[in-house]
Design a protein around this motif. Structure first.
Motif, PDB file in Angstrom:
ATOM      1  N   LEU A 146    -109.184 -79.253  42.715  1.00 27.88           N
ATOM      2  CA  LEU A 146    -110.134 -78.829  41.682  1.00 27.88           C
ATOM      3  C   LEU A 146    -111.047 -79.971  41.263  1.00 27.88           C
ATOM      4  CD1 LEU A 146    -111.223 -76.805  39.608  1.00 27.88           C
ATOM      5  CD2 LEU A 146    -109.396 -77.550  38.059  1.00 27.88           C
ATOM      6  N   THR A 147    -110.475 -81.145  41.086  1.00 29.16           N
ATOM      7  CA  THR A 147    -111.279 -82.306  40.705  1.00 29.16           C
ATOM      8  C   THR A 147    -112.345 -82.598  41.751  1.00 29.16           C
ATOM      9  OG1 THR A 147    -109.393 -83.259  39.506  1.00 29.16           O
ATOM     10  CG2 THR A 147    -111.181 -84.750  40.085  1.00 29.16           C
ATOM     11  N   ALA A 148    -111.945 -82.521  43.035  1.00 33.96           N
ATOM     12  CA  ALA A 148    -112.895 -82.768  44.117  1.00 33.96           C
ATOM     13  C   ALA A 148    -113.985 -81.709  44.143  1.00 33.96           C
ATOM     14  CB  ALA A 148    -112.153 -82.802  45.457  1.00 33.96           C
ATOM     15  N   LEU A 149    -113.622 -80.456  43.913  1.00 30.73           N
ATOM     16  CA  LEU A 149    -114.605 -79.364  43.927  1.00 30.73           C
ATOM     17  C   LEU A 149    -115.630 -79.547  42.812  1.00 30.73           C
ATOM     18  CD1 LEU A 149    -113.895 -75.585  44.339  1.00 30.73           C
ATOM     19  CD2 LEU A 149    -115.331 -76.372  42.480  1.00 30.73           C
ATOM     20  N   LEU A 150    -115.166 -79.816  41.597  1.00 26.29           N
ATOM     21  CA  LEU A 150    -116.080 -79.974  40.475  1.00 26.29           C
ATOM     22  C   LEU A 150    -117.015 -81.151  40.685  1.00 26.29           C
ATOM     23  CD1 LEU A 150    -113.679 -79.275  37.487  1.00 26.29           C
ATOM     24  CD2 LEU A 150    -115.471 -77.778  38.357  1.00 26.29           C
ATOM     25  N   SER A 151    -116.474 -82.229  41.229  1.00 25.22           N
ATOM     26  CA  SER A 151    -117.302 -83.400  41.483  1.00 25.22           C
ATOM     27  C   SER A 151    -118.355 -83.100  42.554  1.00 25.22           C
ATOM     28  CB  SER A 151    -116.421 -84.569  41.931  1.00 25.22           C
ATOM     29  OG  SER A 151    -117.200 -85.710  42.217  1.00 25.22           O
ATOM     30  N   ALA A 152    -117.949 -82.380  43.607  1.00 24.79           N
ATOM     31  CA  ALA A 152    -118.863 -82.078  44.712  1.00 24.79           C
ATOM     32  C   ALA A 152    -119.980 -81.142  44.286  1.00 24.79           C
ATOM     33  CB  ALA A 152    -118.086 -81.469  45.882  1.00 24.79           C
ATOM     34  N   THR A 153    -119.701 -80.247  43.345  1.00 24.53           N
ATOM     35  CA  THR A 153    -120.709 -79.279  42.920  1.00 24.53           C
ATOM     36  C   THR A 153    -121.393 -79.679  41.619  1.00 24.53           C
ATOM     37  OG1 THR A 153    -119.026 -77.956  41.763  1.00 24.53           O
ATOM     38  CG2 THR A 153    -119.527 -77.350  44.047  1.00 24.53           C
ATOM     39  N   GLY A 154    -121.040 -80.824  41.083  1.00 21.57           N
ATOM     40  CA  GLY A 154    -121.564 -81.241  39.787  1.00 21.57           C
ATOM     41  C   GLY A 154    -123.066 -81.386  39.742  1.00 21.57           C
ATOM     42  N   ASP A 155    -123.647 -81.985  40.763  1.00 17.11           N
ATOM     43  CA  ASP A 155    -125.095 -82.209  40.771  1.00 17.11           C
ATOM     44  C   ASP A 155    -125.884 -80.910  40.898  1.00 17.11           C
ATOM     45  OD1 ASP A 155    -124.649 -84.905  40.558  1.00 17.11           O
ATOM     46  OD2 ASP A 155    -124.816 -85.285  42.709  1.00 17.11           O
ATOM     47  N   LEU A 193    -101.773 -78.207  32.400  1.00 16.57           N
ATOM     48  CA  LEU A 193    -102.990 -77.436  32.182  1.00 16.57           C
ATOM     49  C   LEU A 193    -103.916 -78.138  31.194  1.00 16.57           C
ATOM     50  CD1 LEU A 193    -101.608 -73.776  32.093  1.00 16.57           C
ATOM     51  CD2 LEU A 193    -102.592 -75.048  34.019  1.00 16.57           C
ATOM     52  N   ALA A 194    -103.343 -78.830  30.210  1.00  9.84           N
ATOM     53  CA  ALA A 194    -104.166 -79.606  29.279  1.00  9.84           C
ATOM     54  C   ALA A 194    -104.853 -80.754  30.012  1.00  9.84           C
ATOM     55  CB  ALA A 194    -103.302 -80.142  28.135  1.00  9.84           C
ATOM     56  N   LEU A 195    -104.141 -81.366  30.957  1.00  9.65           N
ATOM     57  CA  LEU A 195    -104.745 -82.432  31.762  1.00  9.65           C
ATOM     58  C   LEU A 195    -105.869 -81.874  32.628  1.00  9.65           C
ATOM     59  CD1 LEU A 195    -104.692 -85.375  32.705  1.00  9.65           C
ATOM     60  CD2 LEU A 195    -102.965 -84.734  34.398  1.00  9.65           C
ATOM     61  N   PHE A 196    -105.660 -80.709  33.215  1.00  8.99           N
ATOM     62  CA  PHE A 196    -106.722 -80.028  33.953  1.00  8.99           C
ATOM     63  C   PHE A 196    -107.947 -79.871  33.059  1.00  8.99           C
ATOM     64  CE2 PHE A 196    -103.684 -78.825  37.138  1.00  8.99           C
ATOM     65  CZ  PHE A 196    -104.391 -78.393  38.235  1.00  8.99           C
ATOM     66  N   ALA A 197    -107.728 -79.323  31.866  1.00  8.36           N
ATOM     67  CA  ALA A 197    -108.841 -79.042  30.954  1.00  8.36           C
ATOM     68  C   ALA A 197    -109.585 -80.320  30.579  1.00  8.36           C
ATOM     69  CB  ALA A 197    -108.325 -78.340  29.701  1.00  8.36           C
ATOM     70  N   GLN A 198    -108.855 -81.402  30.357  1.00  6.52           N
ATOM     71  CA  GLN A 198    -109.502 -82.659  29.997  1.00  6.52           C
ATOM     72  C   GLN A 198    -110.366 -83.178  31.136  1.00  6.52           C
ATOM     73  OE1 GLN A 198    -109.465 -84.338  26.938  1.00  6.52           O
ATOM     74  NE2 GLN A 198    -111.061 -85.509  27.979  1.00  6.52           N
ATOM     75  N   GLU A 199    -109.879 -83.066  32.361  1.00  5.59           N
ATOM     76  CA  GLU A 199    -110.653 -83.565  33.500  1.00  5.59           C
ATOM     77  C   GLU A 199    -111.848 -82.651  33.796  1.00  5.59           C
ATOM     78  OE1 GLU A 199    -108.518 -84.863  36.872  1.00  5.59           O
ATOM     79  OE2 GLU A 199    -107.550 -86.467  35.719  1.00  5.59           O
ATOM     80  N   VAL A 200    -111.679 -81.346  33.590  1.00 11.84           N
ATOM     81  CA  VAL A 200    -112.823 -80.439  33.723  1.00 11.84           C
ATOM     82  C   VAL A 200    -113.860 -80.777  32.668  1.00 11.84           C
ATOM     83  CG1 VAL A 200    -113.582 -78.036  33.515  1.00 11.84           C
ATOM     84  CG2 VAL A 200    -111.495 -78.569  34.774  1.00 11.84           C
ATOM     85  N   LYS A 201    -113.413 -81.014  31.454  1.00 16.77           N
ATOM     86  CA  LYS A 201    -114.319 -81.397  30.359  1.00 16.77           C
ATOM     87  C   LYS A 201    -115.065 -82.681  30.697  1.00 16.77           C
ATOM     88  CE  LYS A 201    -114.740 -83.976  26.341  1.00 16.77           C
ATOM     89  NZ  LYS A 201    -114.539 -85.419  26.109  1.00 16.77           N
ATOM     90  N   ASP A 202    -114.367 -83.670  31.247  1.00 18.72           N
ATOM     91  CA  ASP A 202    -115.016 -84.936  31.606  1.00 18.72           C
ATOM     92  C   ASP A 202    -116.095 -84.721  32.661  1.00 18.72           C
ATOM     93  OD1 ASP A 202    -113.370 -86.245  29.825  1.00 18.72           O
ATOM     94  OD2 ASP A 202    -111.970 -86.969  31.353  1.00 18.72           O
ATOM     95  N   GLN A 203    -115.837 -83.823  33.617  1.00 16.74           N
ATOM     96  CA  GLN A 203    -116.849 -83.520  34.638  1.00 16.74           C
ATOM     97  C   GLN A 203    -118.027 -82.790  34.013  1.00 16.74           C
ATOM     98  OE1 GLN A 203    -117.379 -84.331  37.858  1.00 16.74           O
ATOM     99  NE2 GLN A 203    -119.297 -83.189  37.654  1.00 16.74           N
ATOM    100  N   PHE A 204    -117.751 -81.796  33.183  1.00 16.16           N
ATOM    101  CA  PHE A 204    -118.826 -81.082  32.507  1.00 16.16           C
ATOM    102  C   PHE A 204    -119.705 -82.029  31.695  1.00 16.16           C
ATOM    103  CE2 PHE A 204    -116.550 -76.679  32.206  1.00 16.16           C
ATOM    104  CZ  PHE A 204    -116.753 -76.499  33.557  1.00 16.16           C
ATOM    105  N   ALA A 205    -119.076 -83.007  31.050  1.00  9.62           N
ATOM    106  CA  ALA A 205    -119.807 -83.930  30.184  1.00  9.62           C
ATOM    107  C   ALA A 205    -120.817 -84.766  30.962  1.00  9.62           C
ATOM    108  CB  ALA A 205    -118.833 -84.853  29.450  1.00  9.62           C
ATOM    109  N   ARG A 206    -120.608 -84.923  32.272  1.00  4.42           N
ATOM    110  CA  ARG A 206    -121.518 -85.723  33.102  1.00  4.42           C
ATOM    111  C   ARG A 206    -122.710 -84.918  33.594  1.00  4.42           C
ATOM    112  NH1 ARG A 206    -116.457 -88.157  34.740  1.00  4.42           N
ATOM    113  NH2 ARG A 206    -116.120 -86.596  36.373  1.00  4.42           N
ATOM    114  N   GLU A 207    -122.706 -83.610  33.341  1.00  2.00           N
ATOM    115  CA  GLU A 207    -123.746 -82.742  33.869  1.00  2.00           C
ATOM    116  C   GLU A 207    -124.856 -82.507  32.847  1.00  2.00           C
ATOM    117  OE1 GLU A 207    -120.382 -80.499  36.616  1.00  2.00           O
ATOM    118  OE2 GLU A 207    -121.533 -79.332  35.149  1.00  2.00           O
TER     119      GLU A 207
END
Length: 218
Positions: free
Chosen positions: A77-86, A137-151
């Motif tokens: 999931l982390t890799a997917l969000l990072s790859a599609t972030g831009d 799941l909370a760790l998932f949410a935090q890392e998703v949030k961190d990716q969203f914050a960069r967009e």
């Protein structure tokens, strides 16, 4: 000496994995709270005393299963969000939406027993396991949030709101995985999995739409 230690360590890891695999097979038909230590060791082909070289108790084994079940998905999931972030804001995020649903579907296909375990034990009777799932799941949410914050779409968002959005994204993944698992069961009917996937994509579009217009009301 080092070779001997290496062989022992490999054997120890093999026994530990055998216990995890045996427990996961047995948990296909029952909850962790009803599973006995002797059942697991019998299925793994080891003596009951060997269990305690690897786990303190059945709850400890359950926590290890949580880590095993969600670890690979976490990385993907982390890799997917990072790859599609831009490109998250392009085409209404369709690339990310399609990739997310396919990631979940692929995980359910390759790890059905893990998905069933998480779905059952998320609200099950073993507190340590519930806490471990919640923590993951909370760790998932935090890392998703961190990716969203960069967009770019996150400009002007409060951290709490971004975390809430990320939590919705993660909750949706768990819900979709459970629904896809049920759709794959006998008797679900032809096309059941694709109907679940199509609905999941629509739900993610709603989340994406809400993200783009959240600040309109603030």
């Amino acid at each position: 000496m080092s070779h001997t230690l290496g062989v022992r360590q490999a054997q120890k890891q093999k026994t530990r994995q055998a216990l995890l695999d045996a427990a996961l097979r047995l948990l296909e038909e029952q909850s962790l709270s009803s599973l006995g230590l002797r059942e697991v060791t019998r299925a793994a082909g080891v003596a009951p005393t060997a269990f305690y070289r690897h786990f303190r108790d059945m709850a400890d084994l359950g926590v290890a299963l949580v880590e095993e079940a969600l670890g690979s998905l976490h990385t993907a999931l982390t890799a997917l969000l990072s790859a599609t972030g831009d490109r998250a804001g392009e085409d209404d995020g369709e690339e990310r939406i399609a990739a997310t649903v396919e990631l979940i579907a692929a995980y359910v296909r390759t790890h059905p027993a893990h998905v069933r375990f998480i779905a059952r034990e998320q609200h099950g009777g073993v507190q340590a396991v519930r806490a471990a799932i919640g923590g993951q799941l909370a760790l998932f949410a935090q890392e998703v949030k961190d990716q969203f914050a960069r967009e770019p779409e996150a400009a002007g968002w409060a951290d709490d709101d971004l975390l809430m959005l990320a939590g919705m994204y993660v909750d949706h993944m768990v819900m979709t995985a459970s629904a896809l698992l049920e759709a794959g069961e006998a008797g679900a009917g032809p096309g059941a999995a694709e109907r679940v996937a199509a609905r999941a994509r629509r739900q993610l579009r709603l989340i994406s739409l809400g993200r783009r217009h959240w600040l309109d009301e603030h």
